[in-house]
Design an enzyme around this catalytic site. Sequence first.
Site, PDB file in Angstrom:
ATOM      1  N   GLU A 115      -1.815  17.505 -45.821  1.00  0.00           N
ATOM      2  CA  GLU A 115      -1.282  16.148 -45.643  1.00  0.00           C
ATOM      3  C   GLU A 115       0.215  16.275 -45.923  1.00  0.00           C
ATOM      4  OE1 GLU A 115      -1.507  11.568 -47.310  1.00  0.00           O
ATOM      5  OE2 GLU A 115      -1.504  13.246 -48.690  1.00  0.00           O
ATOM      6  N   ASP A 144      -4.218  17.245 -50.252  1.00  0.00           N
ATOM      7  CA  ASP A 144      -3.579  15.961 -50.505  1.00  0.00           C
ATOM      8  C   ASP A 144      -2.122  16.162 -50.926  1.00  0.00           C
ATOM      9  OD1 ASP A 144      -4.116  13.019 -50.966  1.00  0.00           O
ATOM     10  OD2 ASP A 144      -3.421  13.540 -52.973  1.00  0.00           O
TER      11      ASP A 144
HETATM   12  C1  GLC Z   1      -2.718  10.742 -50.450  1.00  0.00           C
HETATM   13  C2  GLC Z   1      -4.002   9.989 -50.207  1.00  0.00           C
HETATM   14  C3  GLC Z   1      -3.877   8.624 -50.817  1.00  0.00           C
HETATM   15  C4  GLC Z   1      -3.660   8.776 -52.297  1.00  0.00           C
HETATM   16  C5  GLC Z   1      -2.463   9.666 -52.590  1.00  0.00           C
HETATM   17  C6  GLC Z   1      -2.440  10.103 -54.031  1.00  0.00           C
HETATM   18  O1  GLC Z   1      -1.646  10.200 -49.776  1.00  0.00           O
HETATM   19  O2  GLC Z   1      -4.277   9.958 -48.834  1.00  0.00           O
HETATM   20  O3  GLC Z   1      -5.007   7.828 -50.566  1.00  0.00           O
HETATM   21  O4  GLC Z   1      -3.446   7.512 -52.895  1.00  0.00           O
HETATM   22  O5  GLC Z   1      -2.475  10.845 -51.815  1.00  0.00           O
HETATM   23  O6  GLC Z   1      -3.425  11.045 -54.276  1.00  0.00           O
END
Ligand code: GLC
Length: 546
Positions: free
Chosen positions: A271, A212
Site C-alpha cells: 500500500e 499496510d
Molecule cells: C492503511 C489502512 C487503513 C488504516 C491505516 C493505518 O491506510 O488501509 O484502513 O487506518 O493504514 O493502519
Amino acid sequence: MTRSAPREPWWRAGVCYQVYVRSFADSDGDGTGDLPGVTARLSHLASLGVDAVWLTPFYPSPMVDGGYDVVDHRDVDPLFGALADVDALVAEAHRLGLRVVCDLVPNHTSDRHPWFRAALAAPPGSAARRRYVFRPVDDDQPDQPPNDWQSAFGGSAWRRVPSPDGGPDEWYLHLFSPEQPDLNWDNPEVPAEFRDIVRWWLDRGVDGLRIDMAHALFKHPDLVDAGPGQHTEFRRNHLMPFFDQAPVHCLYRQWRTMVDAVPGERALIGEVCLFDADRQARYVRPDELHQAFTFELLECDWSAPALRDTIGRTLEAYRRVGALPAWVLNSHDATRTVTRYGGGERGLRRARAAALLMLALPGAAYVYQGEELGLPQVDLPDEALRDPVWERSGRTVRGRDGSRVPIPWTADGGTYGFAPEGAEPPWLPQPDGWGTWSVQRQTADPASTLAFYQAAIRSRRELSKGVADKLTWWDIGLDVVGFRRGEGFGCAVNLGDRAVPLTDVGRLLLTSAPVPPADESTLLPPDTAVWFVPACHDAGGHARRG
Ligand code: GLC
C-alpha cells in the site's frame, strides 16, 4: 516447434478482490463478519472471475482502527474465528482457483501488543522502549511534542506517557491513533520480527501479503518538522519526513529475495500512497515489491485530460522499471465511486464507466467488495460512526464507515443475508432498501452491475492475452479517453456531456451502459465506456503512441 509465450505471474495483471472481513459475511450472528463467512461466500468471487482475494486484518485486536491495530500478528481474533478458519479459507480458495493475500501491518502495533506493554512498563532508554519511537520531554517546554508531525486521524502524532519508575515522562510517536504506536524500524529487532512474520504466513500457505502503509515504516533520522499540509496534500507525500525514506527499499529487497525463494509465485503487495509516479515506481523495481497499489485513478477527477495525463504518466513511470500498475478505484478507506462521481443514476453510470476503463488498462486491478454491486457510500447517523477519525477530528470528519457497511446478499431479511436470521444487528447499520443492491437481486438481472462486472472481468482475461503492457492512445476528441491494447481490443470512455461519434470502432464487445445503434457510426453517450474490436487494425492517423 512453436513456443508459447511465458505465462505472466498472477500478480502482474490479475484482478484481486478486497474483502473487508468485518463487513463481508457473518457466519455466527454476532454482528461482525468473520472468516467462515468469507469461506462460505467464496463462490461469489469465483463466479466474478477474479484471480485473488485480499483479506483485511483478522488478527487479535482491540479494533480501535478496524483491526489495523494488531496485538498478535500470528493469530486470529476470536471475533473473526481461529487459525484453523484461515487454513480452511485458503484450502477452499485454492480449490476454486483463487489466491489468498493477507494484510501485514508493520508500521505500528496496537498499544496492547506485548511489546508496547513492555515498553510502557520499562524506563526511558530501555531496550523495550527502543522498539518504538520514544523521545524525551523537553523540561523547558514540557507540553511541546518533539516535532510538528500530525496524526493522520487528527491532532499531534505524539502522546506523552509517564515513566514507571517515577522518572521523566516521554513522548511516543503514533502516525495514526494513539492506540497505534509506531514501531522503530531502525532497531534490528523490528525487521527481524517482521521477516519472521512474513515467512510464517507464507509457510501457512497464503499467496501474498498486502503491506499496510508500505511507504511509512522508516522515519527521518532527525525527526525533522514536516510543515503544513501533512496527510492532506497527497501530491507532496513523498516529501514528508515520515514517508518514503531510503532504507525501506533495502528492506523490501531483502523480503523479495526471501519470498521469491518460496515456491508458488507468492507476492508482496505494497500500500504505497505516493503521487510522484517515479517515487512510487521505485517500490516495484524488479528486486523490490511485486506490486504496489496505484491510487492515481482513485484520486483523479472525472475529466478526460486529467485521466489521460494520469494514466500516461503512471504507465510510463512503471514502464521505466519494468513493472505494471495495480489500479484501484475503491477501498475501505475511500468514498465509493458511485458517490464520488456524483451519486444516484449519474454516479452509478460513471462508476461503471470508470470500472470498464480500469479493467482495460495494462496491469493489475483491485475490486473492493460491493463495488461490483454498484453500492453507494452510506450516510450513517453520528451515533453509528466507529472510525477513530470521527472522534480524533473533534467530530468534524465523518471518516470511512460509509464504505464499510455490511454487504447485502439477499433482497430481504433482517440483515439482507449478511448474517443468519436472528443475529445481532450488524456492527454498522444497513440502510433501508439495501436489498435493492443485493447479490441475489443482481444475479437474476442480466443488466445489473454485478452481471456487468462478471462480463468485464471474464472478457478481460481473454482479451488481454499477449498485450500485457501494450497501450496506444486513440485520439477521438478532447472529452474521450480512448486507447487500444495491441491489435486485440480497445476502450473508449466519454467524459463529456454530449454523445460522441465513434468512427472505425468496429465491433462492440462490452458497454458500461446501453449504446444506441447509429447509422454511419456508433454514438457513445456521455459517462459511458465501451470495449471494442478495432475495425481496422492499423488506424493510421488516429493513433498516437502512449
Ligand atoms: C492503511 C489502512 C487503513 C488504516 C491505516 C493505518 O491506510 O488501509 O484502513 O487506518 O493504514 O493502519
